[in-house]
Design an enzyme around this catalytic site. Structure first.
Site, PDB file in Angstrom:
ATOM      1  N   MET A   1      19.041  41.687  -9.524  1.00  0.00           N
ATOM      2  CA  MET A   1      18.309  42.602  -8.765  1.00  0.00           C
ATOM      3  C   MET A   1      16.711  42.060  -9.389  1.00  0.00           C
ATOM      4  SD  MET A   1      20.352  44.023  -7.029  1.00  0.00           S
ATOM      5  CE  MET A   1      19.496  45.216  -5.976  1.00  0.00           C
TER       6      MET A   1
ATOM      7  N   ASN B   1      22.940  33.511  -3.005  1.00  0.00           N
ATOM      8  CA  ASN B   1      23.109  34.945  -3.174  1.00  0.00           C
ATOM      9  C   ASN B   1      24.055  35.346  -2.175  1.00  0.00           C
ATOM     10  OD1 ASN B   1      21.947  37.351  -4.078  1.00  0.00           O
ATOM     11  ND2 ASN B   1      20.880  37.400  -2.044  1.00  0.00           N
TER      12      ASN B   1
ATOM     13  N   HIS C   1      24.660  39.270  -0.019  1.00  0.00           N
ATOM     14  CA  HIS C   1      23.754  40.115   0.619  1.00  0.00           C
ATOM     15  C   HIS C   1      24.568  40.901   1.446  1.00  0.00           C
ATOM     16  CE1 HIS C   1      19.890  42.130   2.067  1.00  0.00           C
ATOM     17  NE2 HIS C   1      20.710  41.926   3.314  1.00  0.00           N
TER      18      HIS C   1
ATOM     19  N   SER D   1      27.081  38.430   3.588  1.00  0.00           N
ATOM     20  CA  SER D   1      26.794  37.056   3.815  1.00  0.00           C
ATOM     21  C   SER D   1      26.303  36.430   2.466  1.00  0.00           C
ATOM     22  CB  SER D   1      25.333  36.982   4.791  1.00  0.00           C
ATOM     23  OG  SER D   1      25.608  37.767   5.959  1.00  0.00           O
TER      24      SER D   1
ATOM     25  N   ASP E   1      16.069  36.919   1.750  1.00  0.00           N
ATOM     26  CA  ASP E   1      17.538  37.001   2.325  1.00  0.00           C
ATOM     27  C   ASP E   1      17.295  35.863   3.605  1.00  0.00           C
ATOM     28  OD1 ASP E   1      18.392  38.503   0.535  1.00  0.00           O
ATOM     29  OD2 ASP E   1      17.568  40.374   1.543  1.00  0.00           O
TER      30      ASP E   1
END
Length: 194
Positions: A93, A113, A115, A142, A151
Site C-alpha cells: 500500500m 501489481n 488491482h 487485473s 494503475d
C-alpha cells in the site's frame, strides 16, 4: 526432460498477504523461487506466512524515512542485492516513486501489481463500491505492469465476477479476492513464459 531453472522473484506486502499465500502455494507450478518477502509494516501478517514457508523476510518501514524517495532508495538498495526477475506487489500500500519504477522496469526485470477492478475502469481506491454505484453487472481483478501512472500499465490478465443485486462492497470484495488468488499466479507464469 530437465527441470527449467526457477525464476527469482520478490514480493512486497503491507498486510495479511493472502495473495502472497496463493503465490507461495503455486510457486512450483509458476516456476519461481521467492527470494524475499518485504513489508513496509512490521506487523503485516504476510511476514508470518513467508516465515511459515521458510522464505526470507525483510521489514523496511516507510515511517523511518524522511521522504518517499528515501524509503524507495532503501528498497532499491535491498532489492538490488537479490536481482529478481520480477518485483511482485501483493497488497503493497505505497505508491512507488519514478526512481523505483525505473530501477526495476527494465529488459531484465519487471514490476507487477494486482488491482481489484477490471482496468482501465476504477483506478485507485474504493473500486468495489464504485462498480456497484455505477450499476455494473460485473467486477473483477487485473494484474498489470507498473508504470509511473497509477494503475495504468499494460494489463497482463483479468478475471471477472458477477455483481449480484444483493452484493455490497464487502461481499463483492470477497468474491473478487477469490479470483485474485487464482489470477496472480497465472499472470506471473504468463510473464515468465514470454
Amino acid at each position: 526432460m530437465a527441470n527449467k531453472s526457477l525464476s527469482n522473484i520478490i514480493v512486497l506486502i503491507s498486510g495479511s498477504g493472502s495473495n502472497l499465500q496463493s503465490i507461495i502455494d503455486n510457486a512450483d507450478d509458476i516456476g519461481v523461487n521467492i527470494q524475499s518477502v518485504i513489508s513496509n509494516k512490521a506487523d503485516a501478517f504476510g511476514l508470518q506466512r513467508a516465515k511459515n514457508a521458510g522464505i526470507s523476510t525483510k521489514v523496511i518501514e516507510h515511517m523511518h524515512f524522511a521522504s518517499r524517495k528515501d524509503f524507495d532508495h532503501a528498497l532499491i538498495r535491498y532489492i538490488n542485492t537479490l536481482n529478481p526477475e520480477i518485483v511482485v506487489l501483493a497488497g503493497f500500500m505505497r505508491i512507488l516513486s519514478a526512481d523505483f519504477i525505473a530501477a526495476f522496469s527494465t529488459n531484465t526485470s519487471k514490476i507487477l501489481n494486482i488491482h481489484p477492478a477490471l482496468l482501465p475502469e476504477y483506478k485507485g481506491l474504493n473500486t468495489h463500491q464504485r462498480a456497484i454505484d455505477a450499476g455494473d453487472s460485473e467486477a473483477g481483478a487485473s494484474v498489470h505492469f507498473v508504470t509511473n501512472e497509477l494503475d495504468s500499465g499494460e494489463v497482463i490478465l483479468q478475471k471477472s465476477v458477477v455483481i449480484d443485486p444483493s452484493d455490497n462492497a464487502d461481499t463483492l470484495a470477497k468474491k473478487v479476492l477469490k479470483q485474485e488468488h487464482i489470477l496472480y499466479p497465472e499472470a506471473i507464469k504468463k510473464v515468465l513464459q514470454k
